[in-house]
Design an enzyme around this catalytic site. Structure first.
Site, PDB file in Angstrom:
ATOM      1  N   GLY A   1     -60.737 -43.497  43.810  1.00  0.00           N
ATOM      2  CA  GLY A   1     -59.727 -43.897  44.782  1.00  0.00           C
ATOM      3  C   GLY A   1     -58.750 -42.774  45.062  1.00  0.00           C
TER       4      GLY A   1
ATOM      5  CD  GLU B   1     -67.504 -44.896  38.683  1.00  0.00           C
ATOM      6  OE1 GLU B   1     -67.092 -45.488  39.699  1.00  0.00           O
ATOM      7  OE2 GLU B   1     -68.152 -45.467  37.809  1.00  0.00           O
ATOM      8  N   PRO B   2     -65.008 -39.720  40.959  1.00  0.00           N
ATOM      9  CG  PRO B   2     -64.476 -37.465  40.649  1.00  0.00           C
ATOM     10  CD  PRO B   2     -64.877 -38.705  39.903  1.00  0.00           C
ATOM     11  N   GLY B   3     -65.402 -39.390  44.481  1.00  0.00           N
ATOM     12  CA  GLY B   3     -66.298 -39.029  45.576  1.00  0.00           C
ATOM     13  C   GLY B   3     -65.505 -38.142  46.524  1.00  0.00           C
TER      14      GLY B   3
ATOM     15  CE1 TYR C   1     -64.552 -47.896  55.830  1.00  0.00           C
ATOM     16  CE2 TYR C   1     -65.062 -45.572  56.076  1.00  0.00           C
ATOM     17  CZ  TYR C   1     -65.396 -46.823  55.609  1.00  0.00           C
ATOM     18  OH  TYR C   1     -66.567 -46.991  54.934  1.00  0.00           O
TER      19      TYR C   1
ATOM     20  CB  CYS D   1     -73.075 -45.721  75.695  1.00  0.00           C
ATOM     21  SG  CYS D   1     -73.543 -44.392  76.805  1.00  0.00           S
ATOM     22  CD  GLU D   2     -70.842 -49.164  70.667  1.00  0.00           C
ATOM     23  OE1 GLU D   2     -69.744 -49.745  70.535  1.00  0.00           O
ATOM     24  OE2 GLU D   2     -71.934 -49.727  70.608  1.00  0.00           O
TER      25      GLU D   2
HETATM   26  C1  LIG Z   1     -67.559 -45.343  46.388  1.00  0.00           C
HETATM   27  C2  LIG Z   1     -67.340 -45.410  44.942  1.00  0.00           C
HETATM   28  C3  LIG Z   1     -66.570 -44.432  44.293  1.00  0.00           C
HETATM   29  C4  LIG Z   1     -65.918 -43.265  45.009  1.00  0.00           C
HETATM   30  O1  LIG Z   1     -64.747 -43.554  45.699  1.00  0.00           O
HETATM   31  P1  LIG Z   1     -63.899 -42.384  46.375  1.00  0.00           P
HETATM   32  O2  LIG Z   1     -62.742 -43.050  46.978  1.00  0.00           O
HETATM   33  O3  LIG Z   1     -64.774 -41.698  47.370  1.00  0.00           O
HETATM   34  O4  LIG Z   1     -63.511 -41.418  45.325  1.00  0.00           O
HETATM   35  C5  LIG Z   1     -66.458 -44.537  42.922  1.00  0.00           C
HETATM   36  N1  LIG Z   1     -67.030 -45.548  42.222  1.00  0.00           N
HETATM   37  C6  LIG Z   1     -67.773 -46.495  42.815  1.00  0.00           C
HETATM   38  C7  LIG Z   1     -68.383 -47.568  42.004  1.00  0.00           C
HETATM   39  C8  LIG Z   1     -67.937 -46.470  44.190  1.00  0.00           C
HETATM   40  O5  LIG Z   1     -68.664 -47.441  44.783  1.00  0.00           O
END
Ligand SMILES: *Cc1c(COP(=O)(O)O)cnc(C)c1O
Length: 413
Positions: free
Chosen positions: A229, A270-272, A313, A340-341
């Protein structure tokens, strides 16, 4: 990461114009060294505790990005069997892959477990089914829903009472009953409460809930997984997660918990987005400039098929005019796509005058950008390029018309 130096834009040492000459637009460009600096920053912020990073790969799944994570000692969090297969192909060992499915079919879960993947269980239903079949033969983690609101908006908040994710924390007694019934080996507690939380204290408070559950019911945990998050800056004065400050608070409260718990235990994240958002830039070409009575529109050769975050979002992505970086003459434009949206990338943006053929850069296009792309309007997907240690590498070819027809089966009429 795109920067302005001596009045020209650069990604590392590379000029976007050269990239366009070689690869065309639209083009996704990733800065591999920026990813590494984000990893480093995160590790430093949590220095002092045994923190493990699991890259949430759904953010950006190009296999080379996965390999870069592996090279940097980052494990991986996956949400589907296909992501498991990608992670294995990238070279991750099964015990480095944490699988957090949301309502996946049991057959998929069986497939994952057969590969030796670690499972995070997100419903009582799955806990029961897992128990019946596997008992204590595999370690598991439990995904709790702590009933808190965290996240930039409702669409990306996952830990509140009305969210589909996780097992409501009120059901903890039911969890314990199943754990006893099947003698389950619970080694981790997991939460992931949403993306873009504004306030770092949210995570510290949520963590307390896992600590309480751990202390009351689970004396043999190996890790507490706090999901992600972490927010990054989308524009100059944007609110971001102050990772150092958050890190210190987290470390303090985790150390106190560890002392009470009386056992060595790891803390996982778990950073994305935090690792890959800022590394990415989407380069597009202005195809049409319209001066309507009320608004100026710049159409570009891309749309919600390549980057849907602004439309889905209401995400803000900064947009730059690469071809005219420091023009004095500015105008207000809506930057829109060719789909076309209504696919507006940015509204009311003050940009140095845009002419047809100019190259624009859309920033923060690393996370949830290519990975959410589609072939809507039968448009092909862009190429992806990685710049790493000043070397440019093509890491995904641009699609061709053949890809549009690839799995269609033509029948005779
Ligand atoms: C999507 C997700 C994340 C990553 O969230 P970010 O906001 O991109 O850091 C981490 N853990 C789980 C289980 C997710 O589904």
């Amino acid at each position: 990461m795109i920067t302005l130096e001596n009045n020209t834009y650069r990604i590392q040492n590379v000029s976007p114009a050269e990239l366009i000459q070689q690869f065309g637009t639209p083009l996704y460009v990733y800065d591999g060294n920026k990813i590494e600096s984000q990893i480093k920053q995160m590790r430093e912020a949590f220095g002092g505790v045994d923190v493990k990073l699991k890259y949430a790969c759904k953010a950006l799944t190009n296999i080379n990005i996965l390999k870069l994570m592996l090279k940097n000692g980052v494990d991986i969090d996956v949400v589907s069997i296909e992501e498991i297969q990608l992670a294995i192909r990238a070279g991750f060992a099964p015990n480095q892959i944490q699988y957090t499915p949301s309502g996946a079919a049991f057959s998929e879960i069986e497939e994952a477990l057969a590969l030796g993947i670690r499972l995070n269980i997100d419903s009582l239903f799955l806990l029961e089914k897992f128990g019946e079949k596997y008992g204590n033969s595999r370690p598991i983690a439990i995904r709790l829903n702590p009933s808190i609101m965290a996240g930039g908006n409702l669409k990306i908040s996952t830990g509140h009472a009305d969210s589909k994710f996780g097992i409501p924390i009120e059901f903890i007694e039911k969890v314990i009953k199943l754990v006893k019934k099947y003698d389950l080996k619970v080694v981790g507690l997991h939460q992931h409460n949403g993306s873009d939380f504004k306030d770092g204290t949210v995570i510290v408070n949520a963590m307390q809930k896992s600590f309480e559950v751990a202390e009351a019911y689970f004396p043999d945990l190996e890790f507490i997984d706090m999901g992600s998050g972490f927010k990054v800056a989308y524009h100059a004065d944007d609110h971001i997660t102050e990772i150092d400050k958050l890190g210190q608070e987290v470390v303090k409260s985790f150390e106190a918990f560890r002392t009470r718990y009386g056992k060595n235990i790891q803390l996982w994240f778990e950073p994305g987005k935090y690792l890959v958002s800022e590394c990415g830039t989407l380069l597009v070409t202005a195809t049409v400039v319209k001066h309507n009575p009320n608004r100026n529109f710049v159409h570009v050769d891309s749309g919600l098929n390549h980057l849907i975050r602004p439309m889905m979002y209401d995400a803000y992505h900064e947009i730059l005019n690469i071809s005219n970086p420091v023009g004095k003459e500015k105008e207000k434009y809506d930057i829109v796509g060719y789909i076309c949206e209504t696919d507006t990338f940015g509204k009311d943006r003050d940009l140095p005058k845009v002419n047809e053929g100019d190259i624009l850069a859309i920033k923060n296009a690393g996370a949830y950008s290519f990975s959410m792309s589609s072939n809507y309007n039968s448009r092909i997907k862009p190429a992806e390029v990685l710049i790493y240690n000043k070397e440019v590498k093509l890491i995904r070819k641009r699609e061709t018309f053949d890809d549009i027809l690839r799995n269609q089966v033509e029948i005779d009429f």
